[in-house]
Design a protein around this motif. Structure first.
Motif, PDB file in Angstrom:
ATOM      1  N   ASP A  85       0.819  -1.214   0.000  1.00  0.00           N
ATOM      2  CA  ASP A  85       0.000   0.000   0.000  1.00  0.00           C
ATOM      3  C   ASP A  85       0.852   1.264   0.000  1.00  0.00           C
ATOM      4  O   ASP A  85       0.461   2.286  -0.568  1.00  0.00           O
ATOM      5  N   SER A  86       2.010   1.198   0.626  1.00  0.00           N
ATOM      6  CA  SER A  86       2.914   2.354   0.706  1.00  0.00           C
ATOM      7  C   SER A  86       3.794   2.492  -0.530  1.00  0.00           C
ATOM      8  O   SER A  86       4.487   3.492  -0.685  1.00  0.00           O
ATOM      9  N   GLY A  87       3.793   1.479  -1.376  1.00  0.00           N
ATOM     10  CA  GLY A  87       4.655   1.501  -2.557  1.00  0.00           C
ATOM     11  C   GLY A  87       6.092   1.152  -2.223  1.00  0.00           C
ATOM     12  O   GLY A  87       7.004   1.482  -2.984  1.00  0.00           O
ATOM     13  N   PHE A  88       6.298   0.466  -1.107  1.00  0.00           N
ATOM     14  CA  PHE A  88       7.647   0.100  -0.690  1.00  0.00           C
ATOM     15  C   PHE A  88       7.959  -1.332  -1.118  1.00  0.00           C
ATOM     16  O   PHE A  88       7.066  -2.147  -1.335  1.00  0.00           O
ATOM     17  N   ALA A  89       9.237  -1.616  -1.205  1.00  0.00           N
ATOM     18  CA  ALA A  89       9.733  -2.960  -1.473  1.00  0.00           C
ATOM     19  C   ALA A  89      11.061  -3.089  -0.739  1.00  0.00           C
ATOM     20  O   ALA A  89      11.590  -2.103  -0.207  1.00  0.00           O
ATOM     21  N   ALA A  90      11.586  -4.288  -0.724  1.00  0.00           N
ATOM     22  CA  ALA A  90      12.861  -4.507  -0.034  1.00  0.00           C
ATOM     23  C   ALA A  90      13.755  -5.384  -0.890  1.00  0.00           C
ATOM     24  O   ALA A  90      13.286  -6.153  -1.731  1.00  0.00           O
ATOM     25  N   ARG A  91      15.042  -5.252  -0.667  1.00  0.00           N
ATOM     26  CA  ARG A  91      16.001  -6.137  -1.319  1.00  0.00           C
ATOM     27  C   ARG A  91      17.033  -6.561  -0.290  1.00  0.00           C
ATOM     28  O   ARG A  91      17.317  -5.845   0.664  1.00  0.00           O
ATOM     29  N   SER A  92      17.561  -7.726  -0.505  1.00  0.00           N
ATOM     30  CA  SER A  92      18.557  -8.291   0.398  1.00  0.00           C
ATOM     31  C   SER A  92      19.849  -7.510   0.334  1.00  0.00           C
ATOM     32  O   SER A  92      20.219  -6.990  -0.719  1.00  0.00           O
ATOM     33  N   GLY A  93      20.523  -7.503   1.448  1.00  0.00           N
ATOM     34  CA  GLY A  93      21.871  -6.961   1.483  1.00  0.00           C
ATOM     35  C   GLY A  93      22.873  -8.056   1.152  1.00  0.00           C
ATOM     36  O   GLY A  93      22.527  -9.238   1.096  1.00  0.00           O
ATOM     37  N   LEU A  94      24.093  -7.675   0.942  1.00  0.00           N
ATOM     38  CA  LEU A  94      25.132  -8.635   0.587  1.00  0.00           C
ATOM     39  C   LEU A  94      25.471  -9.589   1.730  1.00  0.00           C
ATOM     40  O   LEU A  94      25.965 -10.686   1.509  1.00  0.00           O
ATOM     41  N   GLU A  95      25.196  -9.165   2.950  1.00  0.00           N
ATOM     42  CA  GLU A  95      25.552  -9.972   4.112  1.00  0.00           C
ATOM     43  C   GLU A  95      24.354 -10.675   4.746  1.00  0.00           C
ATOM     44  O   GLU A  95      24.509 -11.336   5.779  1.00  0.00           O
ATOM     45  N   ASN A  96      23.146 -10.551   4.170  1.00  0.00           N
ATOM     46  CA  ASN A  96      21.969 -11.228   4.734  1.00  0.00           C
ATOM     47  C   ASN A  96      22.274 -12.701   4.956  1.00  0.00           C
ATOM     48  O   ASN A  96      22.859 -13.351   4.091  1.00  0.00           O
ATOM     49  N   ARG A  97      21.849 -13.229   6.112  1.00  0.00           N
ATOM     50  CA  ARG A  97      22.077 -14.632   6.395  1.00  0.00           C
ATOM     51  C   ARG A  97      21.253 -15.049   7.600  1.00  0.00           C
ATOM     52  O   ARG A  97      20.692 -14.203   8.297  1.00  0.00           O
ATOM     53  N   TYR A  98      21.178 -16.317   7.830  1.00  0.00           N
ATOM     54  CA  TYR A  98      20.577 -16.834   9.055  1.00  0.00           C
ATOM     55  C   TYR A  98      21.365 -18.058   9.499  1.00  0.00           C
ATOM     56  O   TYR A  98      22.051 -18.700   8.703  1.00  0.00           O
ATOM     57  N   VAL A  99      21.262 -18.367  10.774  1.00  0.00           N
ATOM     58  CA  VAL A  99      21.922 -19.524  11.372  1.00  0.00           C
ATOM     59  C   VAL A  99      20.883 -20.261  12.201  1.00  0.00           C
ATOM     60  O   VAL A  99      20.255 -19.654  13.077  1.00  0.00           O
ATOM     61  N   ILE A 100      20.687 -21.536  11.918  1.00  0.00           N
ATOM     62  CA  ILE A 100      19.855 -22.357  12.795  1.00  0.00           C
ATOM     63  C   ILE A 100      20.760 -22.797  13.935  1.00  0.00           C
ATOM     64  O   ILE A 100      21.691 -23.577  13.733  1.00  0.00           O
ATOM     65  N   GLU A 101      20.499 -22.239  15.111  1.00  0.00           N
ATOM     66  CA  GLU A 101      21.366 -22.520  16.249  1.00  0.00           C
ATOM     67  C   GLU A 101      21.015 -23.824  16.951  1.00  0.00           C
ATOM     68  O   GLU A 101      21.890 -24.516  17.464  1.00  0.00           O
ATOM     69  N   LYS A 102      19.730 -24.151  16.971  1.00  0.00           N
ATOM     70  CA  LYS A 102      19.299 -25.331  17.705  1.00  0.00           C
ATOM     71  C   LYS A 102      17.902 -25.707  17.244  1.00  0.00           C
ATOM     72  O   LYS A 102      17.105 -24.842  16.885  1.00  0.00           O
TER      73      LYS A 102
END
Length: 182
Positions: A85-102
């Motif tokens: 509705d706001s006309g916004f979007a997003a894009r990933s950064g070069l360092e985006n990541r996740y870690v499954i810790e447990k």
């Protein structure tokens, strides 16, 4: 503490990394692999949905990672609607990541697991409808953020997120442990 059983207390059984498990046919190994794959599908569909929050196919792809009746699905749907509705979007950064810790399985319910996941987001939310007077992109939010979250996954036809609880937030920096891949 993580997921209440019928007695009101949590009875977690930690699933060890696949290299520590006795065999590939072990049920704990199968759950570990399934949750790892479900987390990756969720992460990828999240990237697609926020890149084009007005595209129903991308939104529905992300919402498929959630149980229909869960609060996380309602929050994500509302947030994506706000972006569109706001006309916004997003894009990933070069360092985006996740870690499954447990990953913890609840002994009382073999079709419910809790994954502790730490994610770092250095992406950008921008105005996708208009540019600044000089023609440059209008950045709405570019503050890096990391969060440690407990995702409660439940087994339906596939594993889906039924609950999500943020435990820690680090604004402006990566607070997650190192990872080999994500």
């Amino acid at each position: 503490m993580l997921t209440p059983t019928s007695a009101g207390t949590a009875v977690p059984r930690q699933l060890l990394p696949s290299t520590s498990l006795p065999s590939a046919s072990d049920p704990a190994t199968a759950v570990l692999r399934e949750i790892t794959a479900a987390q990756e599908r969720y992460y990828q569909s999240f990237q697609v949905a926020v890149a084009h929050p007005g595209d129903q196919r991308g939104v529905e792809g992300l919402l498929a990672s959630y149980t229909a009746s869960g609060e996380p699905a309602r929050r994500v749907r509302a947030w994506l609607r706000y972006l569109a509705d706001s006309g916004f979007a997003a894009r990933s950064g070069l360092e985006n990541r996740y870690v499954i810790e447990k990953i913890d399985a609840v002994a009382a319910d073999p079709e419910r697991v809790v994954a502790t996941v730490c994610g770092f987001d250095d992406g950008v939310i921008f105005d996708a409808r208009q540019k600044a007077p000089d023609g440059s992109e209008i950045v709405v939010d570019d503050v890096p953020l990391s969060q440690r979250t407990l995702f409660t996954w439940v087994k339906r036809d596939t594993w889906q997120i039924d609950a999500a609880q943020v435990l820690n937030t680090w604004e402006g920096r990566d607070g997650c442990p190192p990872s080999k891949r994500s």
